[in-house]
Design a protein around this motif. Structure first.
Motif, PDB file in Angstrom:
ATOM      1  N   VAL A 150       0.866  -1.173   0.000  1.00  0.00           N
ATOM      2  CA  VAL A 150       0.000   0.000   0.000  1.00  0.00           C
ATOM      3  C   VAL A 150       0.905   1.226   0.000  1.00  0.00           C
ATOM      4  CG1 VAL A 150      -0.197   0.137   2.533  1.00  0.00           C
ATOM      5  CG2 VAL A 150      -2.021   1.056   1.115  1.00  0.00           C
ATOM      6  N   THR A 151       0.438   2.319  -0.579  1.00  0.00           N
ATOM      7  CA  THR A 151       1.256   3.530  -0.539  1.00  0.00           C
ATOM      8  C   THR A 151       0.934   4.317   0.734  1.00  0.00           C
ATOM      9  OG1 THR A 151      -0.335   4.860  -1.762  1.00  0.00           O
ATOM     10  CG2 THR A 151       1.371   3.716  -3.054  1.00  0.00           C
ATOM     11  N   PHE A 152       1.913   5.103   1.151  1.00  0.00           N
ATOM     12  CA  PHE A 152       1.734   5.928   2.340  1.00  0.00           C
ATOM     13  C   PHE A 152       0.561   6.883   2.166  1.00  0.00           C
ATOM     14  CE2 PHE A 152       2.884   9.896   4.666  1.00  0.00           C
ATOM     15  CZ  PHE A 152       2.692   9.405   5.945  1.00  0.00           C
ATOM     16  N   GLY A 153       0.411   7.440   0.973  1.00  0.00           N
ATOM     17  CA  GLY A 153      -0.678   8.382   0.716  1.00  0.00           C
ATOM     18  C   GLY A 153      -2.043   7.757   0.916  1.00  0.00           C
ATOM     19  N   VAL A 154      -2.209   6.512   0.481  1.00  0.00           N
ATOM     20  CA  VAL A 154      -3.489   5.818   0.665  1.00  0.00           C
ATOM     21  C   VAL A 154      -3.781   5.654   2.152  1.00  0.00           C
ATOM     22  CG1 VAL A 154      -4.661   3.592   0.353  1.00  0.00           C
ATOM     23  CG2 VAL A 154      -3.485   4.661  -1.568  1.00  0.00           C
ATOM     24  N   LEU A 155      -2.791   5.222   2.918  1.00  0.00           N
ATOM     25  CA  LEU A 155      -2.986   5.063   4.372  1.00  0.00           C
ATOM     26  C   LEU A 155      -3.270   6.404   5.036  1.00  0.00           C
ATOM     27  CD1 LEU A 155      -0.226   2.614   5.704  1.00  0.00           C
ATOM     28  CD2 LEU A 155      -2.689   2.278   5.751  1.00  0.00           C
ATOM     29  N   PHE A 156      -2.442   7.395   4.717  1.00  0.00           N
ATOM     30  CA  PHE A 156      -2.537   8.691   5.389  1.00  0.00           C
ATOM     31  C   PHE A 156      -3.858   9.384   5.093  1.00  0.00           C
ATOM     32  CE2 PHE A 156      -1.785  13.110   6.294  1.00  0.00           C
ATOM     33  CZ  PHE A 156      -0.998  13.069   7.442  1.00  0.00           C
ATOM     34  N   ASN A 157      -4.371   9.237   3.880  1.00  0.00           N
ATOM     35  CA  ASN A 157      -5.586   9.951   3.483  1.00  0.00           C
ATOM     36  C   ASN A 157      -6.877   9.179   3.734  1.00  0.00           C
ATOM     37  OD1 ASN A 157      -4.309  12.368   2.501  1.00  0.00           O
ATOM     38  ND2 ASN A 157      -3.555  11.135   0.808  1.00  0.00           N
ATOM     39  N   ASP A 158      -6.771   7.971   4.268  1.00  0.00           N
ATOM     40  CA  ASP A 158      -7.960   7.171   4.549  1.00  0.00           C
ATOM     41  C   ASP A 158      -8.633   7.673   5.828  1.00  0.00           C
ATOM     42  OD1 ASP A 158      -9.553   4.611   4.022  1.00  0.00           O
ATOM     43  OD2 ASP A 158      -8.905   4.342   6.103  1.00  0.00           O
ATOM     44  N   ASP A 159      -9.932   7.931   5.757  1.00  0.00           N
ATOM     45  CA  ASP A 159     -10.662   8.470   6.915  1.00  0.00           C
ATOM     46  C   ASP A 159     -10.634   7.519   8.106  1.00  0.00           C
ATOM     47  OD1 ASP A 159     -11.334  10.831   5.640  1.00  0.00           O
ATOM     48  OD2 ASP A 159     -13.261  10.061   4.919  1.00  0.00           O
ATOM     49  N   ARG A 160     -10.795   6.234   7.852  1.00  0.00           N
ATOM     50  CA  ARG A 160     -10.790   5.259   8.957  1.00  0.00           C
ATOM     51  C   ARG A 160      -9.437   5.245   9.669  1.00  0.00           C
ATOM     52  NH1 ARG A 160     -12.790  -0.954   8.175  1.00  0.00           N
ATOM     53  NH2 ARG A 160     -11.723  -1.818   9.971  1.00  0.00           N
ATOM     54  N   CYS A 161      -8.354   5.265   8.895  1.00  0.00           N
ATOM     55  CA  CYS A 161      -7.016   5.316   9.496  1.00  0.00           C
ATOM     56  C   CYS A 161      -6.820   6.604  10.294  1.00  0.00           C
ATOM     57  CB  CYS A 161      -5.931   5.196   8.426  1.00  0.00           C
ATOM     58  SG  CYS A 161      -5.738   3.535   7.780  1.00  0.00           S
ATOM     59  N   ALA A 162      -7.306   7.702   9.760  1.00  0.00           N
ATOM     60  CA  ALA A 162      -7.179   8.983  10.455  1.00  0.00           C
ATOM     61  C   ALA A 162      -7.875   8.947  11.810  1.00  0.00           C
ATOM     62  CB  ALA A 162      -7.742  10.106   9.598  1.00  0.00           C
ATOM     63  N   ASN A 163      -8.993   8.215  11.897  1.00  0.00           N
ATOM     64  CA  ASN A 163      -9.726   8.110  13.161  1.00  0.00           C
ATOM     65  C   ASN A 163      -9.077   7.137  14.136  1.00  0.00           C
ATOM     66  OD1 ASN A 163     -11.731   9.970  12.455  1.00  0.00           O
ATOM     67  ND2 ASN A 163     -12.933   8.402  11.424  1.00  0.00           N
ATOM     68  N   ILE A 164      -8.366   6.143  13.624  1.00  0.00           N
ATOM     69  CA  ILE A 164      -7.744   5.133  14.494  1.00  0.00           C
ATOM     70  C   ILE A 164      -6.407   5.599  15.043  1.00  0.00           C
ATOM     71  CG2 ILE A 164      -6.721   2.814  14.546  1.00  0.00           C
ATOM     72  CD1 ILE A 164      -8.779   1.984  12.412  1.00  0.00           C
TER      73      ILE A 164
ATOM     74  N   GLU B  71      -3.550   8.198  16.056  1.00  0.00           N
ATOM     75  CA  GLU B  71      -3.193   9.575  16.395  1.00  0.00           C
ATOM     76  C   GLU B  71      -1.872   9.949  15.746  1.00  0.00           C
ATOM     77  OE1 GLU B  71      -3.349  10.610  20.548  1.00  0.00           O
ATOM     78  OE2 GLU B  71      -5.041   9.266  20.857  1.00  0.00           O
ATOM     79  N   ALA B  72      -0.974   8.973  15.657  1.00  0.00           N
ATOM     80  CA  ALA B  72       0.351   9.210  15.090  1.00  0.00           C
ATOM     81  C   ALA B  72       0.697   8.069  14.139  1.00  0.00           C
ATOM     82  CB  ALA B  72       1.386   9.326  16.195  1.00  0.00           C
ATOM     83  N   LEU B  73       0.157   8.134  12.926  1.00  0.00           N
ATOM     84  CA  LEU B  73       0.359   7.071  11.944  1.00  0.00           C
ATOM     85  C   LEU B  73       1.842   6.830  11.685  1.00  0.00           C
ATOM     86  CD1 LEU B  73      -0.672   5.029   9.855  1.00  0.00           C
ATOM     87  CD2 LEU B  73      -0.863   6.928   8.239  1.00  0.00           C
TER      88      LEU B  73
END
Length: 94
Positions: free
Chosen positions: A28-42, A44-46
């Motif tokens: 997966v690319t970092f951008g996909v992880l960073f911009n995913d709403d679910r990841c953003a909610n889970i 605090e410090a990706l």
């Protein structure tokens, strides 16, 4: 949530968002992880969780620190031995 729990959640999210490879790893690319709403909610410090997982040799990526924008196309690879069953997989088996 402690670091081990966060790393486990990160593995689930990479499995959800990433593409499985022939060897069983997920990419997966970092951008996909960073911009995913679910990841953003889970997370605090990706970036910190990614570093913890890299230190534990669960995943790999180039460089030490990933930054939004600059590293959006950086590929994160979760090793096949690190894959965890998702909560839906566990429910199906019971």
């Amino acid at each position: 949530m402690n670091v081990e729990e966060e790393v486990g959640k990160l593995q689930e999210e990479i499995k959800r968002l990433g593409q499985i490879q022939e060897d069983g790893s997920y990419k997966v690319t970092f951008g996909v992880l960073f911009n995913d709403d679910r990841c953003a909610n889970i997370f605090e410090a990706l970036v910190g969780t990614l570093r913890a997982a890299k230190k534990r040799k669960i995943l790999t990526y180039d460089g030490e620190l990933l930054l939004q924008g600059v590293h959006d196309n950086a590929i994160i690879t979760m090793k096949p031995s690190a894959t965890v069953p998702s909560s839906t997989d566990a429910a199906e088996k019971s």
